[in-house]
Structures are given as structure tokens and as C-alpha cells.
Design an enzyme around this catalytic site. Sequence first.
Site, PDB file in Angstrom:
ATOM      1  N   THR A   1      19.570 110.774  36.628  1.00 29.56           N
ATOM      2  CA  THR A   1      19.884 110.826  35.196  1.00 29.56           C
ATOM      3  C   THR A   1      21.054 111.767  34.912  1.00 29.56           C
ATOM      4  OG1 THR A   1      17.469 111.047  35.100  1.00 29.56           O
ATOM      5  CG2 THR A   1      18.650 110.859  32.998  1.00 29.56           C
TER       6      THR A   1
ATOM      7  N   TRP B   1      23.275 113.141  36.812  1.00 33.58           N
ATOM      8  CA  TRP B   1      24.527 112.698  37.433  1.00 33.58           C
ATOM      9  C   TRP B   1      25.191 111.640  36.547  1.00 33.58           C
ATOM     10  CZ3 TRP B   1      24.524 109.788  42.802  1.00 33.58           C
ATOM     11  CH2 TRP B   1      25.833 109.707  43.276  1.00 33.58           C
TER      12      TRP B   1
ATOM     13  N   LYS C   1      19.793 110.891  26.402  1.00 37.80           N
ATOM     14  CA  LYS C   1      18.999 110.710  27.634  1.00 37.80           C
ATOM     15  C   LYS C   1      17.560 110.398  27.261  1.00 37.80           C
ATOM     16  CE  LYS C   1      16.597 113.637  30.974  1.00 37.80           C
ATOM     17  NZ  LYS C   1      16.583 114.833  31.819  1.00 37.80           N
TER      18      LYS C   1
ATOM     19  N   HIS D   1      13.626 109.298  29.327  1.00 40.18           N
ATOM     20  CA  HIS D   1      12.814 108.767  30.427  1.00 40.18           C
ATOM     21  C   HIS D   1      11.771 107.793  29.868  1.00 40.18           C
ATOM     22  CE1 HIS D   1      14.660 111.272  33.335  1.00 40.18           C
ATOM     23  NE2 HIS D   1      14.056 112.385  33.051  1.00 40.18           N
TER      24      HIS D   1
ATOM     25  N   SER E   1      30.895 114.848  41.777  1.00 43.74           N
ATOM     26  CA  SER E   1      30.288 114.794  43.107  1.00 43.74           C
ATOM     27  C   SER E   1      29.160 115.822  43.151  1.00 43.74           C
ATOM     28  CB  SER E   1      31.325 115.126  44.180  1.00 43.74           C
ATOM     29  OG  SER E   1      31.715 116.480  44.032  1.00 43.74           O
TER      30      SER E   1
ATOM     31  N   LYS F   1      28.610 118.084  45.295  1.00 45.61           N
ATOM     32  CA  LYS F   1      29.127 119.410  45.629  1.00 45.61           C
ATOM     33  C   LYS F   1      29.645 120.134  44.377  1.00 45.61           C
ATOM     34  CE  LYS F   1      32.378 121.203  48.895  1.00 45.61           C
ATOM     35  NZ  LYS F   1      33.746 120.790  49.090  1.00 45.61           N
TER      36      LYS F   1
ATOM     37  N   ARG G   1      19.115 119.739  44.362  1.00 39.72           N
ATOM     38  CA  ARG G   1      18.394 120.030  45.600  1.00 39.72           C
ATOM     39  C   ARG G   1      19.168 119.544  46.821  1.00 39.72           C
ATOM     40  NH1 ARG G   1      14.723 117.467  48.973  1.00 39.72           N
ATOM     41  NH2 ARG G   1      15.387 115.536  47.977  1.00 39.72           N
ATOM     42  N   LYS G   2      19.276 118.237  46.974  1.00 39.94           N
ATOM     43  CA  LYS G   2      19.907 117.676  48.167  1.00 39.94           C
ATOM     44  C   LYS G   2      20.921 116.582  47.827  1.00 39.94           C
ATOM     45  CE  LYS G   2      18.624 117.675  52.786  1.00 39.94           C
ATOM     46  NZ  LYS G   2      17.512 117.692  53.718  1.00 39.94           N
ATOM     47  N   GLY G   3      20.574 115.766  46.861  1.00 42.26           N
ATOM     48  CA  GLY G   3      21.508 114.739  46.392  1.00 42.26           C
ATOM     49  C   GLY G   3      21.813 113.671  47.429  1.00 42.26           C
TER      50      GLY G   3
HETATM   51  P1  A3P Z   1      17.260 115.339  44.903  1.00 39.30           P
HETATM   52  O1  A3P Z   1      16.057 116.098  44.450  1.00 39.30           O
HETATM   53  O2  A3P Z   1      16.913 114.235  45.863  1.00 39.30           O
HETATM   54  O3  A3P Z   1      18.336 116.215  45.424  1.00 39.30           O
HETATM   55  P2  A3P Z   1      17.533 113.557  37.607  1.00 39.30           P
HETATM   56  O4  A3P Z   1      18.826 114.017  37.058  1.00 39.30           O
HETATM   57  O5  A3P Z   1      17.145 112.179  37.175  1.00 39.30           O
HETATM   58  O6  A3P Z   1      16.459 114.566  37.388  1.00 39.30           O
HETATM   59  O7  A3P Z   1      17.736 113.374  39.186  1.00 39.30           O
HETATM   60  C1  A3P Z   1      17.893 114.498  39.982  1.00 39.30           C
HETATM   61  C2  A3P Z   1      18.256 114.059  41.374  1.00 39.30           C
HETATM   62  O8  A3P Z   1      19.632 113.636  41.392  1.00 39.30           O
HETATM   63  C3  A3P Z   1      18.150 115.208  42.364  1.00 39.30           C
HETATM   64  O9  A3P Z   1      17.866 114.593  43.623  1.00 39.30           O
HETATM   65  C4  A3P Z   1      19.546 115.781  42.293  1.00 39.30           C
HETATM   66  O10 A3P Z   1      19.917 116.595  43.387  1.00 39.30           O
HETATM   67  C5  A3P Z   1      20.349 114.469  42.282  1.00 39.30           C
HETATM   68  N1  A3P Z   1      21.719 114.674  41.801  1.00 39.30           N
HETATM   69  C6  A3P Z   1      22.147 115.391  40.748  1.00 39.30           C
HETATM   70  N2  A3P Z   1      23.486 115.353  40.656  1.00 39.30           N
HETATM   71  C7  A3P Z   1      23.920 114.599  41.684  1.00 39.30           C
HETATM   72  C8  A3P Z   1      25.218 114.187  42.144  1.00 39.30           C
HETATM   73  N3  A3P Z   1      26.319 114.582  41.525  1.00 39.30           N
HETATM   74  N4  A3P Z   1      25.280 113.418  43.253  1.00 39.30           N
HETATM   75  C9  A3P Z   1      24.155 113.007  43.896  1.00 39.30           C
HETATM   76  N5  A3P Z   1      22.909 113.361  43.506  1.00 39.30           N
HETATM   77  C10 A3P Z   1      22.788 114.148  42.416  1.00 39.30           C
END
Ligand code: A3P
Length: 354
Positions: A72, A74, A157, A159, A278, A280, A316-318
Site C-alpha cells: 500500500t 509503496w 488509502k 484496506h 525504490s 532503498k 522490513r525487507k521489501g
Molecule cells: P515486508 O514486510 O515484506 O518488507 P503495506 O504498505 O501495505 O503495509 O506493505 C508493507 C510491505 O511493503 C512491507 O513488506 C514493506 O517493506 C514493503 N515495502 C514498502 N515500501 C516498499 C518499496 N519501496 N519497495 C518494495 N517493498 C516495499
Amino acid sequence: MKLQSGHEVVPLEGHEREKQLKDFQGYTNGLIRLMPGRWLFPTRFQKVADRIYNFQHKKSDVVVMTWPKCGTTWTQEIVWTMMNSPNLDHPDAKSPILARSPFIEMDMFFPELKPGELPPSEDPFYVAFKKVCGNKNPADGMHVQLAEDVADPRLIKTHLPFSLMPPALLDTCKVVYVARNPKDVIVSFHHHSRLVKLHDYVGTFADFAQYFVDDDLVFGPYWLHLKEAWERRTHKNLHFIFYEDLKVNPLAEIKKLDTFLNTDLTEAQLNGIVKYTSFKEMRARDNAPVFEFEQKGVKVEAFNGEVIKKDGGFFRKGESGDWKGKFTPEMDDKVNHWIRKNLDNLGLEFKYGL
Ligand code: A3P
């Protein structure tokens, strides 16, 4: 009680309520189910449900709709930047995304303000609220009022599934729906539910996965949410994105968004947005709002510092496929069975799936 969406509100009671409130210590005001659908929400959702169902959307609105943890934030950052800051120079660009792109049902997570009480002056949402909504009363719902008053074109936004949103939503404005492989959603939402004290999950990972496949997590059944959107996928005002595709080729997905949103950006602007959004760069900016709220009469910080130290923060990890190595074979079997059963009904596939 019946909502204007036609859903009956059924408070969670007995053993089910006790188990939930023991595992999710942030749900201090109890939970409700909405029938049909078995949607699960904090009790306070009742206060905003009809207001959201009757929300006056404008033609220029864009709604980012997802089940939690599907990408979301992102997508919000990409769309907000495309609409407002294609040259990456907007003065508000560094403010928290939820101040620029309100989370319409977020009031349901917060304790109600007592008469005359105001949120802490440093609360980033209250700062945004005062700036955007002037003298309006925060007790009437800061987030829903932010969604009403934020500058056009509004990026909202949610959910919530289609069935809890205004029936004419798609005929009025554009919706971007983001879906993600449910196995990665389980891992990510488990982390999020431990990290964010509004959920404060203290149970095990195995139990969390069980809650997920039993449709017993707040925000309700993952598949029904996806199904309601998938059935509408040919509507001209609905654009579907898969997290996995956005990860593999963000430029291609952002170009599709450019067409959908009619933003008409240049190649240089599109490439700039790919880099700016991105993982990063978003993690380095990390503008997730830091705030405190009252939980069981005590002020607590929104994020659990221990979890951040051990497993990371919101960014977290992305990655796609991070679930691999985190599921036990037994859990994997259970989730595979559940995915197969539900995917077959929908006729869609997830990459990095089974
Ligand atoms: P992970 O926990 O697998 O890292 P939301 O925004 O719907 O809550 O989703 C969050 C998830 O999207 C998290 O996943 C977060 O790290 C990941 N996320 C956020 N920004 C991102 C980006 N720019 N690129 C890729 N993943 C991203």
C-alpha cells in the site's frame, strides 16, 4: 445493529474474544464481525463505517485499496509523487504519507477522545489535521476528516473491501488495487502486528498463520477482499497491480499507472520516480509517522522498539518470496492447500507462490 452497507454488526464474544484479546493486546475495545463476509474490525469501526460508505468521492480522487501488507505505502508514494511531485520537488513530499494520503478508516484503531480532550500537539496526524482541517473537531474522526479535506486531487488509502466502500466508487473515481502473494503477506503482517502497538500481537508465528487461513485477522478474509476486486477488474476505473510485478519491473508498472491516471509524465520523470520510490530510498527516508497513544490508560509509543532492533521497522525487507525458510513444512502444507482451494475459484496465479 445494521450498517448502511447492509452488514449486521456482531460483537465478538466468549472464547473467541478472549483468545483474540490475549494475542492482540492492542485491541483494547474489543472486536466486531460484519455479516455477511465475516469481516473483522475493532469495535470502533462502527463509528466510521457509515461515514465511509456515504463518503462523497470526487471524480479526481484516487483510492489505493489493498489488504494489509500488499504494498500500500509503496503504491501510495508512487501515485502521490506522480500526481503531485513528478519532478520530486514538492515541499510536502517528506511529510508522512498518511498525512498526504489519508487512511480513511484509521480512526477505528485509536481510543476515543474524551469531551474537550485534544490529541498531543506533537502527534503528526494532529499536526496534519490542524493544517488541513482548521478548526474542525478531532473527536469527530481525524483521519476521515483528513480524507475529506486533503487537497485535490485526493489520494485515499483503504484496506476496506469494495462492499464496505460507497457503491458508486468505481463509477465516480479511480481505484488502484494492489495484491500480493499471501505467503509473503502472512510474514509481513505478522511482523507488522508485532511492531505496531495498535495491534500488539504477542502470539506465535504458527498461530498467526492459522488466524490468517481461518480469516480471523482484523480486516477480514483475504480472498473475499481480493475476489470483490478481481470481479471488477475489467472496469475502466480499476487498475490492478501485483506487488511481485512492481518489484520485478517498477518502470513498466509505473508506465501502466501513468496511462491509467492520465498523468502523462516524461521518461525522465518516470525513471526519477522509480528510483525515488525504490525500497532503498523509501527506507532511507522512512517517514512512517512516530506517535504515542493511550493503551489501557498508559501512553505507549506506536512502534515496538524491541521488534525494530531485532527484526526491523516498517520497511522490513521489501522482497518477494521472503516466506521461504520461514514456514515449517506443516505450515507450508496448510497454506498451500488453502491457496490452491481459493486460487482455483478465482482463476488467477501468484508469482513466487507455492
Ligand atoms: P515486508 O514486510 O515484506 O518488507 P503495506 O504498505 O501495505 O503495509 O506493505 C508493507 C510491505 O511493503 C512491507 O513488506 C514493506 O517493506 C514493503 N515495502 C514498502 N515500501 C516498499 C518499496 N519501496 N519497495 C518494495 N517493498 C516495499
